[in-house]
Design an enzyme around this catalytic site. Structure first.
Site, PDB file in Angstrom:
ATOM      1  N   CYS A  55      -2.487  -3.838   0.187  1.00 49.38           N
ATOM      2  CA  CYS A  55      -3.231  -3.948   1.441  1.00 49.38           C
ATOM      3  C   CYS A  55      -4.004  -5.261   1.478  1.00 49.38           C
ATOM      4  CB  CYS A  55      -4.190  -2.774   1.492  1.00 49.38           C
ATOM      5  SG  CYS A  55      -5.422  -2.932   2.755  1.00 49.38           S
ATOM      6  N   THR A  98      -6.083  -5.847   4.289  1.00 48.38           N
ATOM      7  CA  THR A  98      -7.034  -5.645   5.391  1.00 48.38           C
ATOM      8  C   THR A  98      -8.381  -6.286   5.104  1.00 48.38           C
ATOM      9  OG1 THR A  98      -5.972  -3.620   6.091  1.00 48.38           O
ATOM     10  CG2 THR A  98      -8.276  -3.861   6.714  1.00 48.38           C
TER      11      THR A  98
HETATM   12  P1  5GP Z   1      -1.934   2.362  -3.499  1.00 48.26           P
HETATM   13  O1  5GP Z   1      -1.741   3.711  -4.129  1.00 48.26           O
HETATM   14  O2  5GP Z   1      -0.693   1.524  -3.555  1.00 48.26           O
HETATM   15  O3  5GP Z   1      -3.129   1.645  -4.015  1.00 48.26           O
HETATM   16  O4  5GP Z   1      -2.286   2.631  -1.968  1.00 48.26           O
HETATM   17  C1  5GP Z   1      -1.399   3.284  -1.083  1.00 48.26           C
HETATM   18  C2  5GP Z   1      -2.006   3.266   0.301  1.00 48.26           C
HETATM   19  O5  5GP Z   1      -2.159   1.928   0.777  1.00 48.26           O
HETATM   20  C3  5GP Z   1      -1.158   3.918   1.370  1.00 48.26           C
HETATM   21  O6  5GP Z   1      -1.180   5.310   1.346  1.00 48.26           O
HETATM   22  C4  5GP Z   1      -1.762   3.332   2.645  1.00 48.26           C
HETATM   23  O7  5GP Z   1      -2.920   4.026   3.053  1.00 48.26           O
HETATM   24  C5  5GP Z   1      -2.187   1.953   2.200  1.00 48.26           C
HETATM   25  N1  5GP Z   1      -1.243   0.921   2.701  1.00 48.26           N
HETATM   26  C6  5GP Z   1       0.092   0.891   2.568  1.00 48.26           C
HETATM   27  N2  5GP Z   1       0.618  -0.219   3.129  1.00 48.26           N
HETATM   28  C7  5GP Z   1      -0.417  -0.901   3.639  1.00 48.26           C
HETATM   29  C8  5GP Z   1      -0.518  -2.120   4.371  1.00 48.26           C
HETATM   30  O8  5GP Z   1       0.439  -2.855   4.610  1.00 48.26           O
HETATM   31  N3  5GP Z   1      -1.773  -2.476   4.779  1.00 48.26           N
HETATM   32  C9  5GP Z   1      -2.873  -1.700   4.511  1.00 48.26           C
HETATM   33  N4  5GP Z   1      -4.044  -2.100   4.986  1.00 48.26           N
HETATM   34  N5  5GP Z   1      -2.805  -0.568   3.793  1.00 48.26           N
HETATM   35  C10 5GP Z   1      -1.591  -0.170   3.379  1.00 48.26           C
END
Ligand code: 5GP
Length: 372
Positions: A193, A195
């Site tokens: 992410c 953001t």
């Molecule tokens: P991880 O377990 O990889 O740290 O986080 C997974 C979460 O990241 C997902 O469930 C979703 O909420 C968030 N996420 C996935 N793709 C994106 C993206 O392209 N941008 C953002 N802001 N969040 C994402």
């Protein structure tokens, strides 16, 4: 005037569990399976509370096949077309056993831009054996989301509805009162992410979970901590902060069952031959899998035919180390949680927050001598 909230905001890496006197003699005595009751959904489910993220890479049928054996949940990504017979049949064959769909470990996903009529007709179809819906948008604060939740709840009073994402108690409560059983918590913590970088918006995940869980539980709602877990200890900390479910993307992304290109890289290493004492170059193959954020440019191109001009990419593309079957990863996570439970004296998954005292720390790991 601009306000500053200067209370301490914490991430997983800012805390460690305090070990406590325990009645457990072994981690085998820790029960990681919990019975869940919901505010609106009229059925109970029995699960370990771990969810695969509804990302194109991790919300797959293949991941669902393995995780359901561990009573873990998969949120299928929204790009599965259930108008396609093969996809529809997967769902019917998977759940059309003696047990009903209430016992299934699978959610389908929708966003706000997706075809509402198609979704409603799918959920009304008696042969479609999923009664669990994840409504997922990046900014859970927009009024259209709460309106949509109300609309879905009105039409489907017996649906299990999970909605997100937010990071504050007020909006968690709004979404629960609008009809959500579970609110998804996390803005910006995801491993792919961007953001926080692009918008400057977000909240450290542990503090977000603490506040949202408290707000939700007061209304008999539940929360799912979404994003930011990098190891089993982080998953345990999310439960410790009060999360009822923990959603995982990156930790599952390097597995055989995840979608995403397998990348093999030949790495040359220098080795000293013992007998001759000569240095030799050795070729070593390292394997990775491609993992991308759902708002990344790549995802927009793959699934939406390009990036709309008013949007900017809020996700990135990475290569994660290949980890073999997801079976290894889920076993490692559940093993880690059992061990946490034995350290803090929690016999049941639901007891983890009650048994949790966190130390605030400025270093979580002790990796001093090279990487393993
Ligand atoms: P991880 O377990 O990889 O740290 O986080 C997974 C979460 O990241 C997902 O469930 C979703 O909420 C968030 N996420 C996935 N793709 C994106 C993206 O392209 N941008 C953002 N802001 N969040 C994402």
């Amino acid at each position: 005037m601009t306000q500053i909230r200067d209370s301490i905001e914490l991430d997983f890496c800012d805390v460690l569990f305090q070990p406590k006197r325990t009645t457990l003699n072994s981690r085998q005595e820790a029960n990681v399976i919990r019975e869940y009751k919901f505010k609106y959904y009229p059925h109970k489910i029995v699960s370990c509370g771990i969810m695969a993220a509804n990302m194109a890479t991790t919300g797959t049928f293949e991941i669902n096949d393995v995780l359901q054996k561990h009573q873990a949940i998969t949120c299928l990504h929204k790009h599965y077309d259930f108008g396609n017979k093969e996809n529809f049949d997967y769902i019917s064959q998977n759940f059309n056993k003696e047990e009903s769909c209430h016992n299934s470990y699978t959610f389908i996903t929708t966003g706000l831009r997706d075809d509402k009529e198609k979704l409603f007709s799918l959920l009304s179809n008696e042969n479609f054996k999923i009664d669990k819906l994840c409504i997922d948008i990046a900014n859970g604060y927009i009024p259209k989301l709460a309106d949509f939740v109300k609309n879905v709840r009105e039409k489907f009073p017996n649906l299990l509805i999970m909605v997100g994402n937010v990071v504050t108690g007020d909006m968690t409560q709004d979404l629960i009162l609008s009809g959500a059983d579970i609110v998804k918590v996390g803005i910006g913590p995801g491993s792919v992410c961007t953001t926080r970088k692009l918008t400057g918006v977000g909240r450290p995940q542990l503090s977000a979970i603490l506040e949202c869980a408290d707000a939700a539980h007061g209304l008999s709602g539940l929360v799912c901590a979404d994003g930011g877990c990098t190891c089993a200890g982080d998953v345990a900390k999310a439960f410790g902060a009060g999360a009822d479910f923990v959603m995982i993307g990156g930790m599952f992304a390097g597995t055989d069952e995840a979608a995403g290109e397998l990348i093999e890289k030949t790495i040359q290493t220098c080795n000293l031959e013992e007998v001759s004492g000569e240095m030799r170059l050795l070729n070593k193959i390292e394997k990775y899998k491609q993992f991308y954020g759902m708002s990344s440019q790549l995802a927009q191109e793959k699934h939406f035919g390009g990036m709309a001009c008013y949007r900017a990419s809020e996700g990135k593309v990475v290569e994660v180390a290949y980890r073999g079957s997801i079976e290894n990863v889920i076993q490692e996570i559940l093993g880690g949680i059992r061990s946490t439970m034995s350290y803090i004296g929690a016999r049941k998954l639901k007891d983890i927050p009650k048994c949790t005292t966190f130390y605030r720390v400025n270093r979580q790991l002790n990796e001093v001598f090279g990487k393993s």
